[in-house]
Design a protein around this motif. Structure first.
Motif, short mmCIF file in Angstrom:
data_model
loop_
_atom_site.label_atom_id
_atom_site.label_comp_id
_atom_site.label_asym_id
_atom_site.label_seq_id
_atom_site.Cartn_x
_atom_site.Cartn_y
_atom_site.Cartn_z
N THR A 205 0.83 -1.20 0.00
CA THR A 205 0.00 0.00 0.00
C THR A 205 0.86 1.25 0.00
N GLY A 206 1.96 1.18 0.77
CA GLY A 206 2.87 2.32 0.81
C GLY A 206 3.52 2.59 -0.54
N ARG A 207 3.90 1.51 -1.23
CA ARG A 207 4.50 1.70 -2.56
C ARG A 207 3.50 2.28 -3.54
N VAL A 208 2.26 1.78 -3.46
CA VAL A 208 1.23 2.33 -4.36
C VAL A 208 0.96 3.79 -4.02
N ARG A 209 0.90 4.11 -2.69
CA ARG A 209 0.66 5.49 -2.28
C ARG A 209 1.80 6.39 -2.74
N GLU A 210 3.03 5.89 -2.61
CA GLU A 210 4.18 6.67 -3.07
C GLU A 210 4.10 6.91 -4.57
N GLY A 216 0.90 12.41 -8.65
CA GLY A 216 0.24 13.67 -8.34
C GLY A 216 1.17 14.85 -8.53
N VAL A 217 2.41 14.70 -8.10
CA VAL A 217 3.39 15.77 -8.29
C VAL A 217 3.65 16.00 -9.76
N LEU A 218 3.81 14.90 -10.51
CA LEU A 218 4.05 15.05 -11.94
C LEU A 218 2.87 15.71 -12.63
N GLN A 219 1.67 15.31 -12.21
CA GLN A 219 0.48 15.85 -12.86
C GLN A 219 0.27 17.31 -12.50
N ALA A 220 0.73 17.71 -11.31
CA ALA A 220 0.57 19.09 -10.88
C ALA A 220 1.61 20.01 -11.50
N GLN A 221 2.59 19.44 -12.17
CA GLN A 221 3.66 20.24 -12.78
C GLN A 221 3.45 20.33 -14.29
#
Length: 411
Positions: A205-210, A216-221
């Motif tokens: 779950t942590g890997r998927v969340r990461e 999300g960061v890529l999409q926000a840039q």
């Protein structure tokens, strides 16, 4: 000694596996059952309690026989016998467990070790009882205190008494000689397996969340050079061609509205194929205006496919690559086609351009490396990214995903 398979025997159990408080007399239970530290703590506790009990019984024997030496010998014999009875089975099981055999073999051997300890405990009990009686009976006889023999019982009563005695011995030896520890061993195994499964699930779950956060960061840039170049084009067009400048700004606004995630409701981390196709269409519309109309494009997918979940930021990367490495370097008109089709149990999304074609170094950049990494995080070896030359000239980039994994993500 290697810990081998399973979990460490020398370390304190995790809080999720541990049962029992932190009291002094129960601290040995913080270690795995049938480990060396568990056995040492249990033996110390049992022997301490037995020393107190046998001291009282020895004193009672001494008073009854009016001979303190006989009482001391009887108490010491009981202490040794009871200590061995309490420790033999667990000690044998501890030896077995430290062999670090495969789990199935270890479980059987631990049960056999505890049973062997119970059998040996019965023999020790008989020997110790005979020794104590050999000390006590002569003295009691001399004092005229030997109780009369019971009347001879019938066969039925003898059988019933024998069965009752055997049942009592099984209960006593079973509980006292490691039966409860055996039960704790199996429950500990079950709790450890559950703990390990939960830990692996948390890691996944942590890997998927990461991966989602990175997306999300890529999409926000928005790539700085792309945004700056677009704004520079608008600035140049403001005086020369205000209408085209306005069209470029409208297309840029439409693209930003489609791509900037709504982080408040986490919608930027999850998307459908239709949403990603719309982002690609808005980007291509903007590039069409920027490039003076020399770009044509099409975005095509069945309505049923548009509702499927699809990882964000991946498809737009392929389209950006097609513009940057295919259409922009080649003069004249160019075309990009984005299409999604279902073939068997696979979803295939293609980005085809008729630009400059594959050049050395294309395919090893950060954008495509990120696409491969995200696909591996989400789908493992079941997803695939391919980049091949198109017929004639240009290139074909394709993402293949398993339909059942996409349907599972939607459930």
């Amino acid at each position: 000694m290697s810990d081998g398979p399973g979990y460490p025997l020398r370390q304190v159990l995790p809080a999720e596996v541990l049962v029992g408080g932190n009291a002094v007399w129960s601290r040995y239970r913080q270690y795995p059952v049938f480990s060396a530290r568990w056995l040492a703590g249990r033996s110390l506790l049992f022997c301490s309690v037995l020393a107190v009990v046998t001291a009282f019984t020895g004193a009672g024997v001494g008073l009854a026989t009016r001979d303190p030496l006989i009482g001391a010998k009887a108490g010491l014999a009981q202490l040794v016998a009871f200590s061995l009875m309490a420790m033999l089975g667990p000690a044998l099981a501890t030896v077995v467990r430290h062999r670090r055999w495969p789990e199935s073999r270890e479980r059987k051997a631990v049960v056999l070790a505890v049973l062997a300890g119970m059998v040996l405990s019965y023999g020790i009990d008989k020997v110790a009882s005979g020794y104590v009686m050999s000390l006590v009976n002569p003295q009691l006889t001399a004092l005229g205190m030997v109780p009369p023999k019971a009347a001879e019982a019938g066969m039925v009563l003898k059988a019933f008494g024998l069965a009752l005695n055997i049942a009592a011995l099984i209960v006593v030896y079973g509980l006292f000689g490691g039966g409860l520890a055996l039960r704790a061993y199996f429950s500990e195994r079950r709790r450890w397996d559950e703990h390990r499964h939960a830990r692996r699930l948390d890691e996944m779950t942590g890997r998927v969340r990461e991966a989602d956060l990175r997306l999300g960061v890529l999409q926000a840039q928005v790539e700085p050079h792309f945004l700056f170049n677009t704004l520079a084009s608008v600035r140049a067009l403001v005086r020369q061609d205000p209408a085209q400048a306005e069209a470029t700004l409208d297309a840029l606004v439409a693209f930003l509205r489609a791509t900037i995630p709504k982080l408040r409701d986490d919608s930027g981390l999850h998307s459908t194929l239709g949403q990603q196709l719309d982002i690609c269409a808005s980007y291509l519309a903007l590039m069409q205006v920027r490039m003076g109309g020399r770009l044509s494009y099409s975005v095509d997918a069945d309505a049923a496919l548009r509702t499927l979940p699809f990882p964000p930021s991946l498809l737009i990367t392929l389209v950006e690559n097609a513009i940057k490495h295919g259409i922009e370097p080649r003069p004249g008109p160019g075309r990009i086609e984005v299409a999604a089709v279902c073939q068997g149990d696979r979803l295939r999304v293609r980005v085809v351009d008729d630009g400059a074609g594959l050049q050395p170094g294309i395919g090893g950049g950060m954008g495509l490396a990120n696409v491969r990494e995200q696909l591996a995080h989400r789908f493992g070896a079941r997803a695939r990214l391919s980049l091949e030359p198109a017929n004639g000239h240009g290139a074909v980039a394709q993402i293949e995903l398993p339909l059942d994994a996409l349907a599972g993500a939607a459930a």
